[in-house]
Enzyme design. Structure first.
Site, mmCIF file in Angstrom:
data_model
loop_
_atom_site.group_PDB
_atom_site.id
_atom_site.type_symbol
_atom_site.label_atom_id
_atom_site.label_comp_id
_atom_site.label_asym_id
_atom_site.label_seq_id
_atom_site.Cartn_x
_atom_site.Cartn_y
_atom_site.Cartn_z
ATOM 1 N N LYS A 67 0.832 -1.198 0.000
ATOM 2 C CA LYS A 67 0.000 0.000 0.000
ATOM 3 C C LYS A 67 0.872 1.256 0.000
ATOM 4 O O LYS A 67 0.564 2.231 -0.689
ATOM 5 C CB LYS A 67 -0.947 0.005 1.194
ATOM 6 C CG LYS A 67 -2.078 -1.004 1.071
ATOM 7 C CD LYS A 67 -2.981 -0.939 2.284
ATOM 8 C CE LYS A 67 -4.153 -1.895 2.156
ATOM 9 N NZ LYS A 67 -5.141 -1.712 3.235
ATOM 10 N N ARG A 71 1.074 4.191 -2.884
ATOM 11 C CA ARG A 71 1.007 5.627 -2.584
ATOM 12 C C ARG A 71 2.158 6.374 -3.246
ATOM 13 O O ARG A 71 1.978 7.431 -3.832
ATOM 14 C CB ARG A 71 1.089 5.873 -1.080
ATOM 15 C CG ARG A 71 -0.198 5.744 -0.355
ATOM 16 C CD ARG A 71 0.027 6.154 1.080
ATOM 17 N NE ARG A 71 -1.218 6.233 1.805
ATOM 18 C CZ ARG A 71 -1.349 6.821 2.968
ATOM 19 N NH1 ARG A 71 -0.301 7.387 3.548
ATOM 20 N NH2 ARG A 71 -2.514 6.853 3.582
#
Length: 182
Positions: A67, A71
């Site tokens: 994750k 980003r």
């Protein structure tokens, strides 16, 4: 086919799951966004804890690392985005007192999570326990401030919602016990 779909919309909200295979699919969405060039807002699938401020053990560690990489990819490509951090949901973890495998409310027994090694549990339970370890042992839900330069507090976005504190929530869970004791 993905590129054609991306060209037809202004906003993409990814609701892919948290397993590594589905998270990896988000990189294809990001590449399609870059190629299409028309997206005004992208909301990646990361509803939960901030992947850049957690320190979970495996198996959740790999998911949070992915994750965080997603980003960074979004930032590197300068894609307009919104990261939604809902942290843990108090109505999931708090009533279970960290025991992800049981149904609340708990009134009879409480188990203690050992040293945080969740590897011997079934896969979904291992993931839940590794997050519980991150929350209850490492304190990742309370080790940072929400400031105007980095985020917006939900209570400011939705002042009409009647929020309750964790203490009030715990009191609501414990009221059946208190009633029986009196």
């Amino acid at each position: 086919m993905l590129l054609e779909a991306v060209k037809k919309v202004d906003v993409i909200i990814s609701t892919l799951g948290s397993d590594p295979v589905q998270l990896e699919l988000q990189t294809k969405i990001i590449k399609a966004i870059m190629e299409a060039g028309n997206i005004k807002r992208f909301i990646p699938s990361e509803f939960g804890m901030d992947p850049e401020r957690v320190s979970p053990v495996e198996p959740a560690k790999t998911v949070f690392m992915m994750k965080a990489q997603i980003r960074q990819m979004i930032r590197n490509y300068n894609i307009p985005h919104t990261f939604i951090r809902s942290h843990i949901f108090q109505n999931f973890y708090i009533p279970r007192l960290g025991q992800a495998e049981i149904s609340p409310p708990i009134y009879d027994t409480v188990g203690i999570i050992g040293d945080g090694d969740a590897q011997g549990s079934p896969p979904s339970l291992s993931f839940q326990l590794s997050i519980a370890y991150s929350v209850y042992i490492n304190g990742v839900q309370s080790n940072f401030n929400i400031g105007p330069s980095s985020a917006v507090e939900a209570t400011e976005l939705y002042p009409e919602v009647d929020y309750i504190t964790v203490d009030e929530f715990m009191d609501s869970l414990l009221s059946p016990i208190k009633d029986n004791l009196e």
